[in-house]
Write a protein that holds these residues in place. Sequence first.
Motif, PDB file in Angstrom:
ATOM      1  N   PHE A   1       0.978  -1.118   0.060  1.00  0.00           N
ATOM      2  CA  PHE A   1      -0.054  -0.177  -0.100  1.00  0.00           C
ATOM      3  C   PHE A   1       0.795   1.245   0.159  1.00  0.00           C
TER       4      PHE A   1
ATOM      5  N   VAL B   1      -9.541  -0.761   2.858  1.00  0.00           N
ATOM      6  CA  VAL B   1      -9.747   0.254   1.715  1.00  0.00           C
ATOM      7  C   VAL B   1      -9.816   1.728   2.016  1.00  0.00           C
TER       8      VAL B   1
ATOM      9  N   VAL C   1      -6.124   2.758   2.998  1.00  0.00           N
ATOM     10  CA  VAL C   1      -5.491   3.237   1.950  1.00  0.00           C
ATOM     11  C   VAL C   1      -5.889   4.569   1.392  1.00  0.00           C
ATOM     12  N   LYS C   2      -7.422   4.677   1.338  1.00  0.00           N
ATOM     13  CA  LYS C   2      -8.044   5.776   0.804  1.00  0.00           C
ATOM     14  C   LYS C   2      -7.485   7.100   1.512  1.00  0.00           C
TER      15      LYS C   2
ATOM     16  N   LEU D   1      -7.261   4.206  -6.255  1.00  0.00           N
ATOM     17  CA  LEU D   1      -7.406   3.534  -5.248  1.00  0.00           C
ATOM     18  C   LEU D   1      -7.902   1.635  -5.241  1.00  0.00           C
TER      19      LEU D   1
ATOM     20  N   TYR E   1      -5.147  -0.950  -3.789  1.00  0.00           N
ATOM     21  CA  TYR E   1      -5.998  -1.710  -2.959  1.00  0.00           C
ATOM     22  C   TYR E   1      -5.989  -3.155  -3.505  1.00  0.00           C
TER      23      TYR E   1
END
Length: 199
Positions: free
Chosen positions: A77, A162, A165-166, A176, A180
């Motif tokens: 990531f 998620v 990461v966002k 994204l 991901y």
Amino acid sequence: MDNKKSRFEIAVNPFIRIAGGKALAIGLAGMLLSAIVAISGDVHYHGLLHYGPAVNNAWWTHAVEVLAVWLVPAVLFYLGGRLRSKSQIRAVDVFGTVAFAQIPLLVVNLLMITPPMQQMAELAIDANNIGQLLADHQLLVMSTLMTLLQIPFVVLMLLWMVMAVKVSCNLKSWALVVVYAVGIIGGDILSRIVISYIV
């Protein structure tokens, strides 16, 4: 109504309120508890999305597994964020939010050490036990129920990942999705390889 919406939003994306060092500290505490539960019930991570028994049950194997399923996807990531994001990416935010996102795995481990799952794991080790396993309808029903109860927590972990990461990489849309997907799929495959070599 706004209060309820706010609570729901935080449940879906806890990183609205928590990130960085605080998320890392809470995530590491959750990982430590997960490792303790795993040791007590001989539950092993074979990868990010794979669990079960293993030949080596030394305490350090659990530590390696927990660290692998955290660090491997977190590194992917982080690298993906550095490549795809225009924002300044802080390692502590990525590693902290990914550690926090794995807290639901503690509940998965707790369900894995329930008697039906432990009995199922013991029987599943030897292929000769398949007849006994299929004949024990109560065990099949209870272990299936325990497995189904794990699903929402695995889904929650994937949702939080998620969001991790966002927020930590400030990614949207296809960037994204790609970062991901690479982190989850690649993280599962690579953590399995790392665990198989070390453990």
